[in-house]
Write an enzyme that holds these catalytic residues in place. Structure first.
Site, mmCIF file in Angstrom:
data_model
loop_
_atom_site.group_PDB
_atom_site.id
_atom_site.type_symbol
_atom_site.label_atom_id
_atom_site.label_comp_id
_atom_site.label_asym_id
_atom_site.label_seq_id
_atom_site.Cartn_x
_atom_site.Cartn_y
_atom_site.Cartn_z
ATOM 1 N N GLY A 11 0.836 -1.205 0.000
ATOM 2 C CA GLY A 11 0.000 0.000 0.000
ATOM 3 C C GLY A 11 0.869 1.252 0.000
ATOM 4 N N ARG A 21 13.849 9.854 -2.195
ATOM 5 C CA ARG A 21 14.753 10.992 -2.408
ATOM 6 C C ARG A 21 15.914 10.959 -1.405
ATOM 7 N NH1 ARG A 21 14.715 16.069 -0.084
ATOM 8 N NH2 ARG A 21 15.437 17.830 -1.343
ATOM 9 N N VAL A 57 14.773 12.850 -8.655
ATOM 10 C CA VAL A 57 13.964 13.045 -7.449
ATOM 11 C C VAL A 57 13.697 14.534 -7.167
ATOM 12 C CG1 VAL A 57 14.488 10.845 -6.325
ATOM 13 C CG2 VAL A 57 16.058 12.750 -6.025
ATOM 14 N N ARG A 72 0.846 -5.007 -5.599
ATOM 15 C CA ARG A 72 0.693 -6.223 -4.799
ATOM 16 C C ARG A 72 1.115 -7.347 -5.744
ATOM 17 N NH1 ARG A 72 -0.985 -4.197 0.306
ATOM 18 N NH2 ARG A 72 -2.551 -2.612 -0.054
ATOM 19 N N ASP A 103 4.161 -4.274 6.334
ATOM 20 C CA ASP A 103 4.391 -5.608 6.882
ATOM 21 C C ASP A 103 4.734 -6.655 5.828
ATOM 22 O OD1 ASP A 103 4.333 -6.016 9.504
ATOM 23 O OD2 ASP A 103 2.212 -6.574 9.654
ATOM 24 N N SER A 105 5.692 -6.236 2.721
ATOM 25 C CA SER A 105 6.932 -5.902 2.019
ATOM 26 C C SER A 105 8.146 -6.291 2.854
ATOM 27 C CB SER A 105 6.976 -4.401 1.716
ATOM 28 O OG SER A 105 5.812 -4.033 1.013
ATOM 29 N N THR A 125 3.924 3.061 5.511
ATOM 30 C CA THR A 125 2.509 2.664 5.536
ATOM 31 C C THR A 125 1.749 3.657 6.417
ATOM 32 O OG1 THR A 125 0.907 1.027 6.365
ATOM 33 C CG2 THR A 125 3.047 1.018 7.398
ATOM 34 N N ASP A 127 -0.661 2.767 8.242
ATOM 35 C CA ASP A 127 -1.294 2.000 9.321
ATOM 36 C C ASP A 127 -0.567 2.074 10.664
ATOM 37 O OD1 ASP A 127 -3.218 1.189 7.511
ATOM 38 O OD2 ASP A 127 -2.155 -0.646 6.973
ATOM 39 N N ASP A 129 1.686 0.112 11.777
ATOM 40 C CA ASP A 129 1.633 -1.245 12.347
ATOM 41 C C ASP A 129 2.935 -2.012 12.156
ATOM 42 O OD1 ASP A 129 1.538 -1.493 9.602
ATOM 43 O OD2 ASP A 129 -0.067 -2.982 9.576
ATOM 44 N N ARG A 154 -18.377 16.399 12.129
ATOM 45 C CA ARG A 154 -18.876 16.983 13.374
ATOM 46 C C ARG A 154 -19.783 18.181 13.088
ATOM 47 N NH1 ARG A 154 -18.085 16.667 18.392
ATOM 48 N NH2 ARG A 154 -16.379 15.201 18.159
ATOM 49 N N ARG A 171 -5.849 -1.557 9.131
ATOM 50 C CA ARG A 171 -5.812 -3.028 9.130
ATOM 51 C C ARG A 171 -5.953 -3.553 10.549
ATOM 52 N NH1 ARG A 171 -2.125 -5.926 4.643
ATOM 53 N NH2 ARG A 171 -0.566 -4.309 4.927
ATOM 54 N N GLU A 187 -16.805 10.438 20.350
ATOM 55 C CA GLU A 187 -17.362 9.989 21.621
ATOM 56 C C GLU A 187 -17.142 8.504 21.878
ATOM 57 O OE1 GLU A 187 -18.691 12.186 19.678
ATOM 58 O OE2 GLU A 187 -19.304 13.869 20.906
ATOM 59 N N LYS A 214 -26.607 15.233 22.177
ATOM 60 C CA LYS A 214 -27.479 15.555 21.033
ATOM 61 C C LYS A 214 -26.922 14.984 19.736
ATOM 62 C CE LYS A 214 -30.473 18.484 23.048
ATOM 63 N NZ LYS A 214 -30.462 17.713 24.304
ATOM 64 N N ARG A 252 -5.071 7.536 2.031
ATOM 65 C CA ARG A 252 -3.739 7.130 1.550
ATOM 66 C C ARG A 252 -3.068 8.218 0.727
ATOM 67 N NH1 ARG A 252 -4.046 1.193 0.600
ATOM 68 N NH2 ARG A 252 -3.123 1.498 -1.432
HETATM 69 P P1 ADP Z 1 2.251 -3.985 2.737
HETATM 70 O O1 ADP Z 1 3.707 -4.069 2.420
HETATM 71 O O2 ADP Z 1 1.717 -2.601 2.637
HETATM 72 O O3 ADP Z 1 1.924 -4.678 4.043
HETATM 73 P P2 ADP Z 1 1.264 -6.321 1.299
HETATM 74 O O4 ADP Z 1 0.911 -7.095 2.516
HETATM 75 O O5 ADP Z 1 0.353 -6.409 0.120
HETATM 76 O O6 ADP Z 1 1.465 -4.772 1.598
HETATM 77 O O7 ADP Z 1 2.709 -6.803 0.821
HETATM 78 C C1 ADP Z 1 3.331 -6.215 -0.279
HETATM 79 C C2 ADP Z 1 4.005 -7.261 -1.104
HETATM 80 O O8 ADP Z 1 5.050 -7.871 -0.355
HETATM 81 C C3 ADP Z 1 3.136 -8.397 -1.559
HETATM 82 O O9 ADP Z 1 2.320 -8.091 -2.666
HETATM 83 C C4 ADP Z 1 4.177 -9.449 -1.899
HETATM 84 O O10 ADP Z 1 4.775 -9.159 -3.157
HETATM 85 C C5 ADP Z 1 5.216 -9.212 -0.806
HETATM 86 N N1 ADP Z 1 4.995 -10.162 0.300
HETATM 87 C C6 ADP Z 1 3.985 -10.161 1.194
HETATM 88 N N2 ADP Z 1 4.074 -11.209 2.046
HETATM 89 C C7 ADP Z 1 5.190 -11.894 1.676
HETATM 90 C C8 ADP Z 1 5.834 -13.090 2.157
HETATM 91 N N3 ADP Z 1 5.337 -13.784 3.174
HETATM 92 N N4 ADP Z 1 6.961 -13.494 1.528
HETATM 93 C C9 ADP Z 1 7.464 -12.801 0.480
HETATM 94 N N5 ADP Z 1 6.899 -11.694 -0.020
HETATM 95 C C10 ADP Z 1 5.782 -11.230 0.557
#
Ligand code: ADP
Length: 319
Positions: A11, A21, A57, A72, A103, A105, A125, A127, A129, A154, A171, A187, A214, A252
């Protein structure tokens, strides 16, 4: 090392361009060559790799998204696919790869490192996370966007004595929802880290209205429940008009706020520094205001992200 590659994956997030850059300009300043890979792991597999110069860049720091493109590419989970990717990197004479993404990636970067190609992961990201960092590149811009949306809701909720349910991204992570809820004065909230049934929530809202409320805004993290159904159930139970708004991909996009530009720039530069010091297989974070790096495999497997329970408790007292 002489040549490094950089890609953005998964994402997209505002500030990814600042990170690219940061990598490019620092590497060139240090006398390295930099190669940009288009559309993340997909472009790596398809050998879509081009040399980047200083001017490549120019003017990107203000722009949201990623000028290298992202994708993806589930096939990257297969070893055979990654073998082709590593061959392409070697064919181009690239010695190390900077991966900016979430995550998933990081998992790809971890696998490449395990299979002999050193990667550095940068947390890109909205998120917030990612393990090994307090904040991710893009999070503060998304937070700004979410709070602006809540402010707008609001105004109209207040005029019409309405209840508003707003679905916020993240997520499995409630950071964006919790912080947006506090900043926007919501709230009520439903976030992944705290168990709260729909019945409990409706009961809470009812109590609030019995005490004289309200209007109200309910912030909900995506994937928790169907917000349209929730709005209907609240309306039926409380007897006030209730509408759901799904913020979606609006969160995003947009020009990155200064903090995300600074974070991207610092982390991009730091990635090059680490590679020059001979580090590979690391992921970068900002922790207690300082740049930090961890073993990417250890971070993914062992560093659970803490949840800000203090802020949640504060939020509950403000409702
Ligand atoms: P993000 O990186 O934002 O969490 P994704 O979960 O879609 O987004 O992961 C991005 C890309 O990373 C995936 O489309 C895939 O190419 C690669 N990827 C995700 N999980 C794995 C994994 N377990 N092993 C290898 N490559 C992965």
């Amino acid at each position: 090392i002489k040549k490094i590659g950089v890609l953005t994956s998964g994402g997209d997030a505002p500030g990814m361009n600042a990170a690219i850059r940061g990598v490019v300009r620092t590497a060139l300043t240090e006398g390295l060559e930099v190669y940009g890979i288009e559309d993340g792991y997909l472009g790596l597999y398809e050998n879509r790799i081009r040399k980047l110069e200083r001017h490549s860049v120019s003017d990107v720091i203000t722009r949201g998204g990623t000028f290298l493109g992202s994708a993806r590419f589930p096939e990257f989970k297969e070893k055979e696919t990654r073998k082709v990717a590593i061959e392409n990197l070697r064919k181009n004479g690239i010695d190390a790869l900077v991966v900016i993404g979430g995550d998933g990636s990081y998992m790809g970067a971890m696998r490449l490192t395990e299979e002999g190609f050193p990667c550095i992961g940068l947390p890109g990201t909205i998120d917030n996370d990612i393990r090994g960092t307090d904040y991710t590149i893009g999070y503060f811009t998304a937070l700004q966007t979410a709070v602006e949306a809540i402010d707008r809701l609001r105004d109209t909720c207040s005029s019409h004595h309405r209840i508003s349910v707003i679905e916020i991204m993240g997520r499995g992570c409630g950071d964006l929802t919790l912080n947006a809820a506090v900043a926007g004065g919501c709230e009520f909230m439903i976030i992944p880290e705290i168990t709260c049934t729909k019945e409990d929530l409706i009961q809470e809202i009812k109590l609030g209205f019995d005490k004289g409320k309200k209007h109200a805004i309910v912030a909900v993290t995506e994937l928790m429940l169907d917000v349209n159904q929730l709005a209907k159930d609240i309306q039926d139970a409380v007897g006030h008009e209730t509408r759901a708004t799904v913020l979606g991909h609006v969160q995003r996009g947009g020009s990155p706020v200064p903090y995300d530009r600074i974070l991207g720039s610092r982390m991009g530069a730091y990635a090059v520094e680490l590679l020059l010091q001979g580090h590979g297989g690391r992921c970068i974070g900002i922790q207690n205001g300082k740049l930090a790096h961890h073993d990417i495999i250890d971070a993914i497997n062992n560093m659970k992200r803490p949840f800000d329970m203090d802020l949640f408790n504060t939020a509950k007292r403000l409702f």
